[in-house]
Design an enzyme around this catalytic site. Structure first.
Site, short mmCIF file in Angstrom:
data_model
loop_
_atom_site.label_atom_id
_atom_site.label_comp_id
_atom_site.label_asym_id
_atom_site.label_seq_id
_atom_site.Cartn_x
_atom_site.Cartn_y
_atom_site.Cartn_z
N GLU A 65 0.82 -1.21 0.00
CA GLU A 65 0.00 0.00 0.00
C GLU A 65 0.86 1.26 0.00
O GLU A 65 1.95 1.29 0.56
CB GLU A 65 -0.93 0.00 1.22
N CYS A 111 3.49 8.53 1.25
CA CYS A 111 4.00 7.57 2.23
C CYS A 111 4.18 6.24 1.50
O CYS A 111 3.21 5.64 1.05
CB CYS A 111 2.99 7.44 3.37
N CYS A 151 6.05 -6.77 7.36
CA CYS A 151 7.12 -6.27 8.21
C CYS A 151 7.45 -7.33 9.24
O CYS A 151 6.56 -8.02 9.73
CB CYS A 151 6.68 -4.98 8.91
N CYS A 184 5.77 -4.78 15.97
CA CYS A 184 5.42 -3.78 16.98
C CYS A 184 3.95 -4.03 17.35
O CYS A 184 3.12 -4.22 16.48
CB CYS A 184 5.61 -2.37 16.43
N CYS A 220 0.96 -2.05 15.79
CA CYS A 220 0.99 -1.80 14.34
C CYS A 220 0.33 -2.94 13.58
O CYS A 220 0.67 -4.11 13.75
CB CYS A 220 2.43 -1.63 13.87
N GLY A 252 6.73 -1.95 6.26
CA GLY A 252 8.11 -2.43 6.25
C GLY A 252 9.08 -1.57 7.03
O GLY A 252 8.77 -0.45 7.43
N GLU A 253 10.26 -2.15 7.28
CA GLU A 253 11.34 -1.45 7.97
C GLU A 253 12.41 -1.13 6.91
O GLU A 253 13.13 -2.02 6.46
CB GLU A 253 11.91 -2.33 9.09
N SER A 312 11.85 6.55 8.12
CA SER A 312 11.45 6.23 9.49
C SER A 312 11.92 4.83 9.85
O SER A 312 11.67 3.88 9.12
CB SER A 312 9.93 6.32 9.61
N SER A 372 11.11 5.73 15.53
CA SER A 372 9.89 5.32 16.23
C SER A 372 10.25 4.91 17.64
O SER A 372 10.59 3.76 17.89
CB SER A 372 9.24 4.14 15.48
N LEU A 373 10.17 5.84 18.57
CA LEU A 373 10.62 5.57 19.93
C LEU A 373 9.51 4.91 20.77
O LEU A 373 9.67 3.79 21.24
CB LEU A 373 11.11 6.88 20.58
N HIS A 374 8.44 5.62 20.99
CA HIS A 374 7.20 5.08 21.57
C HIS A 374 7.27 4.66 23.04
O HIS A 374 6.24 4.36 23.65
CB HIS A 374 6.67 3.88 20.78
N ASN A 389 -3.81 4.88 16.14
CA ASN A 389 -4.87 4.58 15.17
C ASN A 389 -5.32 3.15 15.34
O ASN A 389 -4.54 2.23 15.07
CB ASN A 389 -4.35 4.80 13.75
N CYS A 400 -1.24 5.95 9.98
CA CYS A 400 -0.04 5.23 10.44
C CYS A 400 -0.41 3.92 11.09
O CYS A 400 -1.26 3.86 11.96
CB CYS A 400 0.69 6.02 11.53
N1 SAH Z 1 9.28 0.47 10.28
C1 SAH Z 1 9.37 1.91 10.28
C2 SAH Z 1 8.39 2.62 9.34
C3 SAH Z 1 6.95 2.17 9.31
S1 SAH Z 1 5.86 2.65 10.59
C4 SAH Z 1 9.23 2.43 11.68
O1 SAH Z 1 8.97 1.65 12.58
O2 SAH Z 1 9.46 3.60 11.92
C5 SAH Z 1 5.55 4.36 10.52
C6 SAH Z 1 5.14 4.93 11.89
O3 SAH Z 1 3.79 4.59 12.26
C7 SAH Z 1 6.01 4.40 13.01
O4 SAH Z 1 6.35 5.42 13.90
C8 SAH Z 1 5.08 3.43 13.68
O5 SAH Z 1 5.49 3.10 14.97
C9 SAH Z 1 3.78 4.16 13.62
N2 SAH Z 1 2.61 3.35 13.91
C10 SAH Z 1 2.48 2.02 13.70
N3 SAH Z 1 1.25 1.60 14.07
C11 SAH Z 1 0.58 2.68 14.49
C12 SAH Z 1 -0.76 2.89 14.96
N4 SAH Z 1 -1.63 1.89 15.03
N5 SAH Z 1 -1.11 4.14 15.31
C13 SAH Z 1 -0.23 5.15 15.19
N6 SAH Z 1 1.01 5.02 14.73
C14 SAH Z 1 1.43 3.80 14.39
#
Ligand code: SAH
Length: 384
Positions: free
Chosen positions: A108, A121, A128, A132, A135, A183-184, A215, A237-239, A314, A357
């Site tokens: 996508e 994007c 992937c 996470c 995700c 993907g990463e 990212s 992507s710290l989180h 999301n 995202c």
């Molecule tokens: N693999 C890479 C790029 C893809 S994800 C990465 O991890 O950065 C792009 C961004 O969307 C990342 O910051 C990811 O953590 C975030 N993301 C993934 N799932 C999400 C969700 N359900 N709601 C909000 N952000 C999300």
């Protein structure tokens, strides 16, 4: 197909008896392909310009090439576009395309229009491997790297669909690119690097590196090369601000813990106050959204030219988290602001078409899993 099948021109052809797709070949490879036809190097430059400046897909359009040559090119080569399995437009103007690749895999791509820019994007892998917990893409089992051609084709197709060819600068609807789709990207480094070289080529699509953001979830050993060789902006992507929590919600952290990740950010080539690293932080209700988390984040960012992107979670079908309350997000943002960090809250875009995202996951995969194992999946992700 290996991760880097980019070396040999004709390896890229998935139909050995059919025409070779020229999209995704480097300039040197295109020149070599022309040389095989007995054509000089400037033919490759002409073709390059037709393909990447004007978006030509048909050799017949290439009026500055002799007619017999156009015929010979058409016999041996094609200028591909991916097959579109589904195109959707959100109420807010966000578009999502589901592409079917030559081997049937689905990826996508999302276009997000804003007042001063249009951001595409793009995906770097089918699925992937990172899993996470929040995700959707991470629940897709099937994963493979995208070829340079498949990465570049997402941009070409978007330019077609947006009517962007021939437009310059401000007029373009596609001005920025983020590698934040499926993907990463740092797990598919070589192919991403090839694709970015094409996308940024000044005689072709000419997207500025300053307008491209890669990212990563924190593939520490690849970050230095990414900054030094690709010169793109970095988003991390710290989180979570403790290893204990990050180990659970971003499992890659078990391999590259926070201290190593922050050290790699501190020495990221090209990072400066003018080119800050974006730290993405998904706001998960009751999980990572307390004032103490915000203060922990401020401590971690010390000494790094940083900005923070707070992303309201999301939701997706079967996800085990909730979005933080507006109050929690505001309080979190205020602590960052007081410490001097601009921290815009990212407005979710395209939620009605699952384009936000973390919501990208191919439709067929969704359907398959709903049938087979949605129930089995739920408890596993219910305890992040
Ligand atoms: N693999 C890479 C790029 C893809 S994800 C990465 O991890 O950065 C792009 C961004 O969307 C990342 O910051 C990811 O953590 C975030 N993301 C993934 N799932 C999400 C969700 N359900 N709601 C909000 N952000 C999300």
């Amino acid at each position: 197909m290996g991760a880097n099948a980019h070396a040999a021109v004709f390896d890229l052809n998935e139909r050995p008896d059919g025409p070779t797709d020229l999209v995704g070949l480097s300039r040197a490879e295109l020149t070599a392909a022309m040389a095989e036809l007995g054509e000089p190097a400037f033919r490759a430059r002409q073709l390059w310009s037709w393909m990447y400046r004007r978006g030509a897909t048909d050799f017949a359009e290439m009026t500055d090439l002799a007619k017999p040559l156009r015929g010979r090119l058409a016999e041996r080569f094609s200028i591909g576009r991916p097959e579109v399995a589904r195109a959707q437009v959100s109420a807010d103007g966000t578009r999502k395309w589901l592409f079917k690749l030559a081997d049937g895999h689905l990826i996508e791509t999302v276009h997000i229009p804003e007042d001063d820019r249009g951001t595409l994007c793009i995906s770097s892998q089918v699925g992937c491997t990172l899993t996470c917990r929040f995700c959707h893409t991470g629940t897709q089992r099937l994963v493979r790297n995208l070829q340079p051609r498949e990465i570049v084709a997402q941009v070409l197709y978007a330019r077609d669909a947006l009517g962007d060819w021939g437009l310059e600068g401000e007029d373009r609807r596609l001005t920025n690119i983020v590698l934040m789709g499926m993907g990463e990207p740092l797990y598919n480094y070589e192919n991403v690097a090839c694709a970015l070289k094409l996308i940024t080529d000044g005689d072709g699509m000419a997207v500025s590196r300053r307008r491209i953001t890669l990212s990563t979830a924190g593939v520490v050993p690849m970050m230095e090369r990414c900054g030094a060789e690709l010169g793109v902006k970095l988003a991390v992507s710290l989180h979570a601000v403790t290893d204990e929590l990050r180990d659970r919600i971003v499992p890659l952290n078990r391999k590259y813990p926070i201290a190593e990740l922050m050290a790699a950010c501190r020495s990221y080539p090209g990072a400066s106050n003018a080119r800050r690293i974006t730290f993405e932080y998904v706001m998960l209700k009751g999980v990572n959204d307390s004032p103490a988390d915000a203060r922990g984040l401020v401590r971690l960012l010390q000494g790094i030219p940083a900005k923070v992107n707070l992303i309201p979670f999301n939701p997706w079908p079967g996800s085990a988290f909730e979005t933080s309350t507006d109050e929690a997000i505001e309080a979190f943002a205020r602590i960052l602001m007081n410490a001097g960090y601009a921290s815009p809250v990212r407005t979710p875009r395209g939620q009605d078409i699952l384009a936000a995202c973390g919501q990208l996951k191919s439709a067929s995969e969704r359907a398959r899993r709903l049938r087979h194992d949605a129930a089995a999946d739920a408890p596993a992700s219910a305890t992040p």
